[in-house]
Design an enzyme around this catalytic site. Structure first.
Site, PDB file in Angstrom:
ATOM      1  N   ASN A   1      -0.202   4.883  10.462  1.00 19.86           N
ATOM      2  CA  ASN A   1       1.065   4.186  10.742  1.00 19.86           C
ATOM      3  C   ASN A   1       0.891   2.743  11.180  1.00 19.86           C
ATOM      4  O   ASN A   1       1.769   1.916  10.941  1.00 19.86           O
ATOM      5  CB  ASN A   1       1.817   4.975  11.823  1.00 19.86           C
ATOM      6  CG  ASN A   1       2.966   4.184  12.417  1.00 19.86           C
ATOM      7  OD1 ASN A   1       4.027   4.055  11.792  1.00 19.86           O
ATOM      8  ND2 ASN A   1       2.773   3.640  13.611  1.00 19.86           N
TER       9      ASN A   1
ATOM     10  N   TYR B   1       1.480  -8.757   3.137  1.00 20.54           N
ATOM     11  CA  TYR B   1       2.104  -7.484   3.536  1.00 20.54           C
ATOM     12  C   TYR B   1       2.467  -6.662   2.308  1.00 20.54           C
ATOM     13  O   TYR B   1       2.154  -5.475   2.221  1.00 20.54           O
ATOM     14  CB  TYR B   1       3.349  -7.782   4.384  1.00 20.54           C
ATOM     15  CG  TYR B   1       4.020  -6.555   4.972  1.00 20.54           C
ATOM     16  CD1 TYR B   1       3.557  -5.988   6.154  1.00 20.54           C
ATOM     17  CD2 TYR B   1       5.117  -5.962   4.351  1.00 20.54           C
ATOM     18  CE1 TYR B   1       4.170  -4.870   6.700  1.00 20.54           C
ATOM     19  CE2 TYR B   1       5.736  -4.850   4.885  1.00 20.54           C
ATOM     20  CZ  TYR B   1       5.268  -4.303   6.063  1.00 20.54           C
ATOM     21  OH  TYR B   1       5.877  -3.193   6.601  1.00 20.54           O
TER      22      TYR B   1
ATOM     23  N   LYS C   1       0.840  -3.083   1.176  1.00 24.62           N
ATOM     24  CA  LYS C   1       1.644  -1.856   1.095  1.00 24.62           C
ATOM     25  C   LYS C   1       1.619  -1.258  -0.320  1.00 24.62           C
ATOM     26  O   LYS C   1       1.678  -0.042  -0.484  1.00 24.62           O
ATOM     27  CB  LYS C   1       3.073  -2.141   1.566  1.00 24.62           C
ATOM     28  CG  LYS C   1       3.174  -2.512   3.056  1.00 24.62           C
ATOM     29  CD  LYS C   1       2.595  -1.423   3.971  1.00 24.62           C
ATOM     30  CE  LYS C   1       2.872  -1.699   5.439  1.00 24.62           C
ATOM     31  NZ  LYS C   1       2.320  -0.646   6.327  1.00 24.62           N
TER      32      LYS C   1
ATOM     33  N   THR D   1      12.691  -1.652  15.002  1.00 19.79           N
ATOM     34  CA  THR D   1      11.511  -1.479  15.867  1.00 19.79           C
ATOM     35  C   THR D   1      11.101  -2.859  16.380  1.00 19.79           C
ATOM     36  O   THR D   1      11.589  -3.882  15.891  1.00 19.79           O
ATOM     37  CB  THR D   1      10.309  -0.896  15.092  1.00 19.79           C
ATOM     38  OG1 THR D   1       9.791  -1.933  14.238  1.00 19.79           O
ATOM     39  CG2 THR D   1      10.675   0.318  14.275  1.00 19.79           C
TER      40      THR D   1
END
Ligand code: NAP
Length: 246
Positions: A88, A153, A157, A188
């Site tokens: 995660n 990023y 991913k 978050t």
């Protein structure tokens, strides 16, 4: 009805904060024991204390193989086995081509892509021993479609989505399933949430950001034997962000 993760032992990276903390709380509530791995020592230890005997914190920098070895050993020594790995931990660091540096690129890749590879490497034998086991790789909607200005990023991913499939093919005969999860915008600390976020809340069919718990319910499913026929697949939880143009 029995708990959905009764008797399972999970290692969750980046579990001191955000979605990882939500997963850790839900896993314990569903009967699992959890190793909380994170670089955020204070927050991780605090969460482990809150969750009691079913949780333990270990310092885990996902870019360090030795940290992973210790985290896996912690699961086996403290709880007797390891049958769930949730990769995660991740960071979001953006910038346009031309100014985004190689150092930034390498840093993002080292955490978001090399980290899960090192996790799989360290946990492989324990997961095989504890079969049937499950690995859940937290990718992103940015692992399904491109995002301008978010190159490292997005590449990391997409890479994690690919690693998921090659690992699923290789480990299936050994009783280990591997799947990826692709959240859209979730409230978050990564997004500076909840108050500070500037993300477009309306960039999906539901016109809102998601809550960590809305991703957690999917992760619990994939970690459990309820998902025993799911392998090498990508699970999108993005409010319809990647469904297409309206
Ligand atoms: P978060 O709230 O920032 O939590 C990430 C945790 O990982 C933090 O505790 C962070 O510690 C830790 N971490 C950072 N670098 C680490 C390292 N090298 N080793 C171990 N732990 C490390 O993020 P989140 O939003 O919950 O994101 C969780 C995962 O979901 C990430 O992989 C992210 O890419 C993915 N995701 C998030 C969203 C979203 O909208 N939030 C959308 C799609 C996918 P520090 O706080 O000390 O840095």
């Amino acid at each position: 009805m029995s708990a959905r993760l009764s008797g399972r032992v999970a290692l969750i990276s980046g579990a001191a904060s955000g979605m990882g903390a939500s997963h850790a709380r839900a896993f314990v509530a569903e009967g699992a024991s959890v190793v909380i791995g994170d670089i955020a020592d204070e927050a991780g230890a605090k969460l482990a204390a809150e969750l009691g005997d079913a949780a333990v914190f270990t310092h885990l920098d996902v870019t360090r193989g030795a940290d992973w070895d210790l985290a896996v050993a912690t699961a086996v020594e403290r709880f007797g086995k390891l049958d769930v790995l949730v990769n995660n931990a991740g960071i979001l660091d953006a910038g346009p081509i031309g100014t985004y540096t190689e150092k930034q690129w390498q840093h993002t890749l080292s955490i978001n892509l090399t980290g899960p590879f090192l996790g799989l490497t360290a946990a492989r034998d324990a997961l095989v021993s504890a079969r049937p086991s499950s690995v859940v790789n937290i990718s992103s909607a940015a692992g399904i479609q491109g995002v301008p200005g978010v190159h490292a990023y997005t590449a990391s991913k997409f890479g994690l989505r690919g690693l998921t499939k090659s690992a699923a093919l290789e480990l299936a005969p050994h009783g280990v399933r591997v799947n990826s999860v692709h959240p859209g915008g979730i409230l978050t600390p990564m997004l500076g949430a909840p108050e500070g976020t500037t993300l477009d809340r309306g960039a999906n069919t539901l016109k809102r950001l998601g809550l960590p718990e809305e991703v957690t319910s999917l992760v619990v499913y994939l970690a459990s034997t309820e998902s025993s026929y799911c392998n090498g697949a990508e699970y999108v939880v993005d409010g319809g962000m990647t469904a297409g143009r309206a």
